[in-house]
Each structure stands twice: as structure tokens, then as C-alpha cells.
Design an enzyme around this catalytic site. Structure first.
Site, PDB file in Angstrom:
ATOM      1  N   CYS A 126     -25.143  13.084  27.834  1.00 28.99           N
ATOM      2  CA  CYS A 126     -24.131  12.265  27.161  1.00 28.99           C
ATOM      3  C   CYS A 126     -23.046  13.158  26.559  1.00 28.99           C
ATOM      4  O   CYS A 126     -23.355  14.058  25.783  1.00 28.99           O
ATOM      5  CB  CYS A 126     -24.752  11.403  26.076  1.00 28.99           C
ATOM      6  SG  CYS A 126     -23.476  10.504  25.164  1.00 28.99           S
ATOM      7  N   ASN A 188     -23.288  11.765  34.935  1.00 28.02           N
ATOM      8  CA  ASN A 188     -22.846  11.070  33.741  1.00 28.02           C
ATOM      9  C   ASN A 188     -21.315  11.199  33.701  1.00 28.02           C
ATOM     10  O   ASN A 188     -20.708  11.799  34.592  1.00 28.02           O
ATOM     11  CB  ASN A 188     -23.489  11.702  32.499  1.00 28.02           C
ATOM     12  CG  ASN A 188     -23.607  10.714  31.330  1.00 28.02           C
ATOM     13  OD1 ASN A 188     -22.673   9.955  31.052  1.00 28.02           O
ATOM     14  ND2 ASN A 188     -24.734  10.729  30.648  1.00 28.02           N
TER      15      ASN A 188
HETATM   16  O1  RRO Z   1     -23.064   5.924  24.392  1.00 27.10           O
HETATM   17  C1  RRO Z   1     -22.223   6.699  24.893  1.00 27.10           C
HETATM   18  O2  RRO Z   1     -21.195   7.046  24.293  1.00 27.10           O
HETATM   19  C2  RRO Z   1     -22.413   7.280  26.232  1.00 27.10           C
HETATM   20  C3  RRO Z   1     -23.612   7.772  26.704  1.00 27.10           C
HETATM   21 BR1  RRO Z   1     -25.202   7.641  25.749  1.00 27.10          BR
HETATM   22  C4  RRO Z   1     -23.644   8.433  27.957  1.00 27.10           C
HETATM   23  O3  RRO Z   1     -24.673   8.927  28.439  1.00 27.10           O
HETATM   24  N1  RRO Z   1     -22.495   8.539  28.651  1.00 27.10           N
HETATM   25  C5  RRO Z   1     -21.328   8.042  28.180  1.00 27.10           C
HETATM   26  O4  RRO Z   1     -20.294   8.165  28.856  1.00 27.10           O
HETATM   27  N2  RRO Z   1     -21.300   7.400  26.976  1.00 27.10           N
END
Ligand code: RRO
Length: 303
Positions: A126, A188
Site C-alpha cells: 500500500c 498495487n
Molecule cells: O487504502 C488505501 O489507501 C489503499 C490501499 Br490499502 C492499497 O493497498 N492501495 C491503494 O492504492 N490504496
């Protein structure tokens, strides 16, 4: 395309809902499955309740999106209703989890494994985390430690979700494979990036920076899947900017076994899954080949 086997599980097709797109509500995820999605992924579940970042958290840039949603989660042990509803499901689920340390990953993984998902995906990628200074997915030692520790406490296949921010994503994928990952999911969101409101003279996202998704990152995603395919022998869920059947073909040719979509759900609605499945089926028929024929095909071009 229908009925494939992935890590011992039956999927009705090779299309996957990316994590973080439609939350964790069993009814909504069932609708996505009914709309033609072979495998739905939950929004990453963390160790403790968390609201996420302040608004604005998502901006459509045209050609893609930028987000800093900020890992909002009810917390793994505050989801009784969701777990109960998901236990009675009749569709395959990939449960995404995160933690701020190896111990937190392990705690969440153990609990989530007991809820009976088909797969567990560790989110070590993330871009919007303020939980710890480091992404597990850019550090080989950290990636090994978390993958290995989670693998040891779960009863279902383990998928490692990787970031294009890794200096060598193939190397990180191999480390995860060596640590016990059964599959790799890539990518991601990319970046992080920033958008500035020039009149207000300030970044538009409240968190300032955010991960990039959608068609603008597809070439990065295809390159990452290509690199990972050369580095590992476990299957790859390829995602990043896929919106059409032809995009899916490109991902398969780079080396993906399954293809995921996230931002495409915003652009084409949840029926994007049956539409892309139809486009994929038509493309394969028109080219007299099967999905098996094209997986990794870009690595072995016909002279
Ligand atoms: O929640 C987020 O801001 C987020 C997550 Br966990 C992720 O893995 N990838 C992303 O682009 N946003």
C-alpha cells in the site's frame, strides 16, 4: 472463458476483483460475482479499527485515478456480521490483509484464515500507509519475513500483493515464492503521485500523495508482470489498468494466470467482468487460440 482451476480452487473464469474497490460486504461482493467476476478480493483488513485519511481521498484524473484512501478498516475482530455472511457464501473470496509489523500480519492472518476464505492476500504494497516508515514490499528481508510468518499460520493458499515501487519486482516476487507464497498479485497502485490545485496552491488530496491506478499505469503493470513471470514459477494475478478484453490478453501474454480489475469497475460498472470475459472469449476465438496458449506468449515470440 469459463471454469478454470487456480491453486486447487474452481473459478468460473480468470477475472478477479482487485482489493479495495468494493469493500467487504457479502451482498455487494455476491453481486460482483453474479456480474461475471471469477474471484472477488476483500478490501485489506487490518489489526485495529481505522478511519482512513481525510477527504478528498480519490480523484479521477481522466486516464486513471489517484487515491489515498488510507487503509480504512473495521479491524479483523470487529467484523462479525461480515464474516458470518461470508461464511455462507457460494462464491470464491480472496481476503486481503495488512499489518504494521510481522506480528500484526500474523495475528490478522491467523484469525482471517479461520473464517474460511479461499485465499489470503498479504498487502505488502500500500502506497498510502502512515503506519510504518517502510513498505514490506520494497525490502527483500521484510518481504521474506512477513510472507514466511503468515504462511506458517494459515490453512489456505497465500498470495503476495506487490508494488511497482520495488527496485526489482522480480527479485521481491522470488523472495516471496521462496518464503512460501503460492501466487503473486501485481501490481498495487503506482507512484505515489501528487496533483496540485494551482489556484489554491496546495496538493488536492488531503494526504497530499496517493497511488495511481487505471489505464495510465497499464504499461508499468504489464512490465512488472513480465519481470515477475521470468523470476518465479508460481502463478501471477496480473492487474493494473486493465479495462478491456484486449488489455486482459496483454496481461496474459506478459505472464498472468488470472487478470484483475479495479478502476475499470468505476469506468464500466460491475458488469465490466462479464463484458471483458465476452471480449476475451471473442478475441481468443478470432485468433483460434486458448488462454493457455497465450499465457507468457510475449516471452517466446514467433520469429
Ligand atoms: O487504502 C488505501 O489507501 C489503499 C490501499 Br490499502 C492499497 O493497498 N492501495 C491503494 O492504492 N490504496
Amino acid at each position: 472463458m469459463d471454469n478454470i482451476t487456480f491453486l486447487g480452487k474452481q473459478l468460473k473464469n480468470p477475472l478477479v476483483l482487485a482489493s479495495g474497490i468494493l469493500g467487504n460486504n457479502a451482498k455487494i461482493l455476491e453481486r460482483v460475482h453474479q456480474a461475471g467476476c471469477g474471484l472477488v478480493t476483500l478490501k485489506s483488513i487490518g489489526p485495529a479499527p481505522r478511519d482512513g485519511h481525510k477527504n478528498p481521498t480519490v480523484i479521477d484524473l481522466g486516464g486513471g485515478m489517484i487515491n489515498a484512501v488510507g487503509l480504512p478498516t473495521p479491524g479483523y475482530d470487529h467484523m462479525d456480521a461480515e464474516w458470518q455472511a461470508l461464511a455462507n457464501r457460494d462464491f470464491p473470496v480472496n481476503a486481503s490483509i495488512y499489518g504494521g509489523s510481522v506480528a500484526e500480519f500474523v495475528k490478522v492472518a491467523q484469525f482471517v484464515s479461520d473464517q474460511g476464505p479461499d485465499f489470503i492476500e498479504i498487502n505488502i504494497s500500500c502506497p498510502n500507509s502512515d503506519l510504518h516508515g517502510m513498505l514490506f514490499g520494497v525490502d527483500e528481508k521484510a518481504a521474506f519475513a512477513v510472507t514466511n510468518a503468515v504462511k506458517n499460520v494459515i490453512a489456505v493458499p497465500l498470495i503476495a500483493k506487490l508494488t511497482p515501487a520495488a527496485p526489482d519486482i522480480g527479485k521481491i516476487a522470488k523472495v516471496c515464492e521462496d518464503a512460501g507464497a503460492d501466487a503473486i498479485c501485481a501490481i498495487n497502485t503506482a507512484g505515489p503521485g501528487m496533483v496540485i490545485d494551482i489556484e489554491a496552491r496546495t496538493p488536492v488530496l488531503a494526504f497530499k500523495k496517493g497511488g495511481l491506478s487505471g489505464p495510465m499505469i497499464k504499461p508499468v503493470a504489464v512490465r512488472c508482470v513480465y519481470d515477475i513471470y521470468r523470476a518465479v514459477s508460481i502463478p501471477i494475478i496480473g492487474l493494473g489498468g486493465v479495462t478491456t478484453g484486449e488489455d486482459a490478453v496483454e496481461m496474459f501474454m506478459a505472464g498472468a494466470t488470472l487478470v484483475g480489475m479495479g478502476s475499470a469497475v468505476r469506468y464500466r460498472g460491475i458488469h465490466v467482468f462479464e463484458q471483458v470475459n465476452r471480449e476475451l472469449t471473442d478475441w481468443l476465438a478470432a485468433h483460434h487460440c486458448t488462454r493457455d496458449d497465450i499465457i507468457g506468449a510475449a516471452h517466446d515470440p514467433i520469429a
